[in-house]
Motif scaffolding. Structure first.
Motif, PDB file in Angstrom:
ATOM      1  N   GLU A 213     -41.775  35.029 -55.709  1.00 60.39           N
ATOM      2  CA  GLU A 213     -40.866  35.420 -56.639  1.00 60.39           C
ATOM      3  C   GLU A 213     -40.132  36.815 -56.524  1.00 60.39           C
ATOM      4  N   ALA A 214     -40.932  37.764 -55.875  1.00 60.30           N
ATOM      5  CA  ALA A 214     -40.517  39.091 -55.779  1.00 60.30           C
ATOM      6  C   ALA A 214     -39.268  39.124 -54.899  1.00 60.30           C
ATOM      7  N   ALA A 215     -39.113  38.415 -53.898  1.00 57.91           N
ATOM      8  CA  ALA A 215     -38.261  38.212 -53.094  1.00 57.91           C
ATOM      9  C   ALA A 215     -37.040  37.138 -53.285  1.00 57.91           C
ATOM     10  N   ASN A 216     -37.581  36.384 -54.486  1.00 54.24           N
ATOM     11  CA  ASN A 216     -36.624  35.158 -54.823  1.00 54.24           C
ATOM     12  C   ASN A 216     -36.186  34.391 -53.562  1.00 54.24           C
ATOM     13  N   GLY A 217     -37.449  34.183 -52.766  1.00 51.98           N
ATOM     14  CA  GLY A 217     -37.366  33.178 -51.538  1.00 51.98           C
ATOM     15  C   GLY A 217     -38.358  32.549 -51.199  1.00 51.98           C
ATOM     16  N   PRO A 218     -38.546  31.848 -50.092  1.00 50.24           N
ATOM     17  CA  PRO A 218     -39.883  31.232 -49.633  1.00 50.24           C
ATOM     18  C   PRO A 218     -40.862  32.266 -49.130  1.00 50.24           C
ATOM     19  N   ALA A 219     -42.035  31.868 -49.465  1.00 53.14           N
ATOM     20  CA  ALA A 219     -43.231  32.703 -48.894  1.00 53.14           C
ATOM     21  C   ALA A 219     -43.604  32.655 -47.530  1.00 53.14           C
ATOM     22  N   THR A 220     -42.667  33.308 -46.719  1.00 54.06           N
ATOM     23  CA  THR A 220     -42.690  33.134 -45.221  1.00 54.06           C
ATOM     24  C   THR A 220     -44.040  33.930 -44.783  1.00 54.06           C
ATOM     25  N   PHE A 221     -44.489  33.508 -43.528  1.00 52.09           N
ATOM     26  CA  PHE A 221     -45.690  33.746 -43.017  1.00 52.09           C
ATOM     27  C   PHE A 221     -45.900  35.630 -42.958  1.00 52.09           C
ATOM     28  N   ARG A 222     -46.784  36.056 -43.243  1.00 53.97           N
ATOM     29  CA  ARG A 222     -46.976  37.606 -43.215  1.00 53.97           C
ATOM     30  C   ARG A 222     -48.229  37.745 -42.161  1.00 53.97           C
ATOM     31  N   LYS A 223     -49.486  37.566 -43.140  1.00 47.80           N
ATOM     32  CA  LYS A 223     -50.483  37.644 -42.237  1.00 47.80           C
ATOM     33  C   LYS A 223     -51.630  36.325 -42.498  1.00 47.80           C
ATOM     34  N   PRO A 224     -52.606  36.400 -41.453  1.00 44.23           N
ATOM     35  CA  PRO A 224     -53.223  35.099 -41.593  1.00 44.23           C
ATOM     36  C   PRO A 224     -54.132  35.174 -42.947  1.00 44.23           C
ATOM     37  N   ASP A 225     -54.530  35.957 -43.550  1.00 42.95           N
ATOM     38  CA  ASP A 225     -55.420  35.900 -44.629  1.00 42.95           C
ATOM     39  C   ASP A 225     -54.847  36.046 -45.992  1.00 42.95           C
ATOM     40  N   ASP A 226     -53.521  36.365 -45.927  1.00 44.69           N
ATOM     41  CA  ASP A 226     -52.656  36.893 -47.267  1.00 44.69           C
ATOM     42  C   ASP A 226     -52.750  35.250 -47.879  1.00 44.69           C
ATOM     43  N   PHE A 227     -52.798  35.258 -48.997  1.00 48.06           N
ATOM     44  CA  PHE A 227     -52.819  33.942 -49.795  1.00 48.06           C
ATOM     45  C   PHE A 227     -51.332  33.240 -49.833  1.00 48.06           C
ATOM     46  N   SER A 248     -43.522  26.669 -45.817  1.00 49.22           N
ATOM     47  CA  SER A 248     -44.125  27.712 -45.916  1.00 49.22           C
ATOM     48  C   SER A 248     -45.712  27.692 -46.732  1.00 49.22           C
ATOM     49  N   LEU A 249     -46.387  26.681 -46.628  1.00 49.80           N
ATOM     50  CA  LEU A 249     -47.691  26.663 -47.117  1.00 49.80           C
ATOM     51  C   LEU A 249     -48.879  27.100 -46.338  1.00 49.80           C
ATOM     52  N   GLY A 250     -50.045  27.446 -46.858  1.00 44.98           N
ATOM     53  CA  GLY A 250     -51.021  27.721 -46.185  1.00 44.98           C
ATOM     54  C   GLY A 250     -51.438  28.917 -45.653  1.00 44.98           C
ATOM     55  N   TYR A 251     -52.829  29.426 -45.369  1.00 41.82           N
ATOM     56  CA  TYR A 251     -53.228  30.684 -44.937  1.00 41.82           C
ATOM     57  C   TYR A 251     -54.749  30.199 -44.393  1.00 41.82           C
ATOM     58  N   ASN A 252     -55.204  31.188 -43.850  1.00 44.82           N
ATOM     59  CA  ASN A 252     -56.513  31.161 -43.164  1.00 44.82           C
ATOM     60  C   ASN A 252     -57.703  31.156 -44.120  1.00 44.82           C
ATOM     61  N   LYS A 253     -57.744  30.074 -44.788  1.00 45.34           N
ATOM     62  CA  LYS A 253     -58.891  29.782 -45.681  1.00 45.34           C
ATOM     63  C   LYS A 253     -59.249  28.372 -45.885  1.00 45.34           C
ATOM     64  N   SER A 254     -60.515  28.199 -45.791  1.00 42.45           N
ATOM     65  CA  SER A 254     -61.145  26.681 -46.013  1.00 42.45           C
ATOM     66  C   SER A 254     -60.187  25.899 -46.953  1.00 42.45           C
ATOM     67  N   LYS A 255     -59.695  24.702 -46.339  1.00 38.80           N
ATOM     68  CA  LYS A 255     -59.101  23.773 -47.046  1.00 38.80           C
ATOM     69  C   LYS A 255     -57.701  24.168 -47.537  1.00 38.80           C
ATOM     70  N   SER A 256     -57.266  25.325 -47.109  1.00 39.97           N
ATOM     71  CA  SER A 256     -55.879  25.773 -47.503  1.00 39.97           C
ATOM     72  C   SER A 256     -54.808  26.023 -46.648  1.00 39.97           C
ATOM     73  N   TYR A 257     -54.963  25.048 -45.759  1.00 43.42           N
ATOM     74  CA  TYR A 257     -54.170  25.299 -44.318  1.00 43.42           C
ATOM     75  C   TYR A 257     -52.740  25.130 -44.568  1.00 43.42           C
ATOM     76  N   GLY A 258     -52.279  24.359 -45.441  1.00 39.60           N
ATOM     77  CA  GLY A 258     -51.016  23.701 -45.261  1.00 39.60           C
ATOM     78  C   GLY A 258     -50.883  22.681 -46.252  1.00 39.60           C
ATOM     79  N   VAL A 259     -50.699  21.553 -45.290  1.00 37.84           N
ATOM     80  CA  VAL A 259     -50.654  19.946 -46.127  1.00 37.84           C
ATOM     81  C   VAL A 259     -51.927  19.437 -45.320  1.00 37.84           C
ATOM     82  N   SER A 260     -53.074  19.247 -46.404  1.00 39.51           N
ATOM     83  CA  SER A 260     -54.473  18.587 -45.839  1.00 39.51           C
ATOM     84  C   SER A 260     -54.697  17.508 -46.461  1.00 39.51           C
TER      85      SER A 260
END
Length: 536
Positions: A213-227, A248-260
């Motif tokens: 929301e802050a950027a008014n755009g997709p949540a593009t990848f930044r860091k592996p553990d960033d939600f 732009s889905l998913g990050y490095n947490k269990s069952k939260s990888y993208g489309v699962s």
């Protein structure tokens, strides 16, 4: 959909025409262009374990041609996996309801609230006790959420564009349909939104985007553990994505990888006893996900006709004990950390057919960790930054009619895998070997041997196809249980000295070429001790 960055047909023509017609000039250019790769290949082939140091003695004999015959593999009928077939599955007969409840003590959300660290994520983002939107009791269209919920939870920010500021959960027995009336569903990263399916979810002719929301755009990848928001479809559920773009889905947490599409974790599954999840992902585009697609203990999933572009770790990643998957007609490229397509840990009885996988950070297509009885056929695997097709600790697979071109390491690589049948493949212009087989002792690595056992054995059957202009050798194999070769065309050697084999094939090169090339026979390369055992 974006078109491929490197069209295959001109590439194939260049490799084969250049190799066959230009001959020595093309070979010398290739040899001069890849000295580092050749040195790397030599080092790889001389780095032996103790087993390899105790060199076996091999004999070369003819093998009966009849036993090598295979009819072309029968492919699954893909004609039924259509938008019309998906629409026919939607039950609109009973209206559902939309309610908001606390996230705590909900089976569908325990993976995301069970640990203090993960619960804190949503307390922080929602600025209080976390809540989620639940779809229950029947059929609900996404537009109904805007009618029933306050804007701080779910808002139509412009006509047909919706912003979810809470997680959305489809309960068992309910259906959520995100259809073409939705131009875009945006999942707020700041507020910790995500999608959970425990019933039926349909995403058709629309767009779903993790939204910053802050950027008014997709949540593009930044860091592996960033939600980042994600989509998970649990045991007993069905997920259908058709003609849509998911970004732009998913990050490095269990069952939260993208489309699962994933079974519940063992503790929860022991209590709920839900069937295996399933679904179809067809004719859609998946961009900038942590994993483009992931499944776990899923069955009969169809991943067909999609584009997986610029995902972070993997493009397509079916995992643990998934069965009867169809992965067909997808285009996978630009994966940033690892492989384009990988099936890993007992993903069995599946079809990987007619895909294109190129320009991925490591291999184009991988079979891994005891994945058996799979068909890898008619894929185009090219310009990947490691191997083309890689088989790690996965025996009893058929690799048929693939084009494996211009990859940075081996064309086809087999490790600790037996009864790998390589039929009618083209492996050309790869920096190292056209086909490379080897063993490796993984005991002193971080591998969990109980979970992922292996044997230091390799064997292969290579029938038909072409090996052309590969950097170090057409074929290389060390310490095999056996190798059978028949009707393999060896074309356009990259070395000015002509065609040469490496490993144990190099030691028997003259005999092999005499039988296979000059006399047109099938060749069996076998350890002496194996043959002695046969006569006991």
């Amino acid at each position: 959909m974006n078109s491929p960055r490197f069209p295959l047909q001109p590439l194939a023509r260049h490799l084969l025409t250049g190799a066959l017609l230009l001959g020595g000039a093309w070979a010398q250019a290739n040899e001069a262009a890849a000295p580092q790769a050749q040195a790397q290949a030599q080092a790889e082939e001389t780095d032996k374990t103790k087993e390899l140091q105790q060199a076996k003695t091999y004999t070369v004999t003819t093998a009966p041609v009849e036993q090598l015959h295979l009819d072309p593999p029968k492919l699954p009928d893909l004609s039924g996996y259509t938008a019309e077939a998906v629409n026919a599955k939607i039950d609109r007969s009973k209206a559902g309801q939309v309610v908001v409840r606390r996230m705590l003590q909900q089976d569908t959300l325990k993976d995301f609230t069970g640990g203090s660290g993960r619960l804190r994520e949503w307390i922080t983002r929602q600025r209080g006790m976390p809540h989620a939107i639940f779809i229950e009791g029947g059929y609900v269209k996404l537009s109904q959420l805007a009618e029933k919920l306050p804007k701080n939870q779910f808002e139509e920010v412009e006509p047909g564009v919706y912003l979810a500021r809470l997680p959305i959960v489809v309960a068992q027995g309910a259906t959520l349909h995100i259809d073409k009336d939705t131009k875009e569903l945006r999942l707020s990263e700041e507020r910790g939104s995500f999608l959970v399916n425990d019933g039926m979810m349909f995403i058709t002719d629309t767009k779903v985007t993790a939204w910053r929301e802050a950027a008014n755009g997709p949540a593009t990848f930044r860091k592996p553990d960033d939600f980042r928001p994600f989509l998970v479809s649990w045991g007993g559920s069905e997920l259908y994505i058709v003609g849509s773009t998911i970004t732009s889905l998913g990050y490095n947490k269990s069952k939260s990888y993208g489309v699962s599409i994933t079974q519940y974790t063992p503790g929860t599954q022991a209590r709920l006893k839900r069937p295996h999840p399933t679904g179809w992902l067809i004719d859609s585009e998946f961009v900038d996900h942590w994993y483009g697609f992931y499944c776990y203990e899923a069955e009969d999933v169809v991943v067909k006709g999609n584009t997986y572009r610029d995902n972070i770790v993997y493009g397509i990643d079916p995992h643990d004990r998934s069965e009867r998957l169809i992965i067909a007609e997808n285009t996978v490229f630009g994966t940033k950390k690892k492989h384009g397509i990988i099936i890993s840990r007992e993903v069995n009885n599946s079809w990987l057919i007619n895909n294109k996988s190129y320009d991925n950070k490591l291999s184009g297509l991988v079979l891994d960790r005891n994945s058996v009885n799979n068909l890898v056929a008619y894929n185009e695997i090219y310009q990947n930054h490691s191997d083309g097709i890689t088989v790690y600790e996965s025996s009893d697979n058929l690799i048929w009619g693939n084009k494996v071109l211009a990859n940075q390491r081996h064309g086809i690589r087999l490790r600790n895998s037996t009864n790998i049948r390589l039929y009618e493949n083209l492996s050309a212009g790869n920096k190292l070997s056209g086909v490379y087989g080897h063993i490796k002792d993984l005991s002193n690595t971080d591998r969990d041997i109980e979970l992922d056992p292996f044997d230091t054995q390799v064997s292969m059957i290579v029938v038909g196809g072409k090996l052309a202009g590969n950097g170090s050798a057409p074929l290389s194999i060390d310490s095999p249980l056996s190798v059978e070769l028949y009707r393999v065309e060896l074309l356009a050697p990259s070395k000015s000295s002509g065609i040469s084999f490496a490993g144990i094939l190099g030691e028997k090169q003259d005999e092999i070429l005499d039988l296979m090339v000059r006399r047109g026979k099938a060749v069996l390369i076998d350890p002496v001790e194996t043959q002695a055992d046969l006569h006991d």
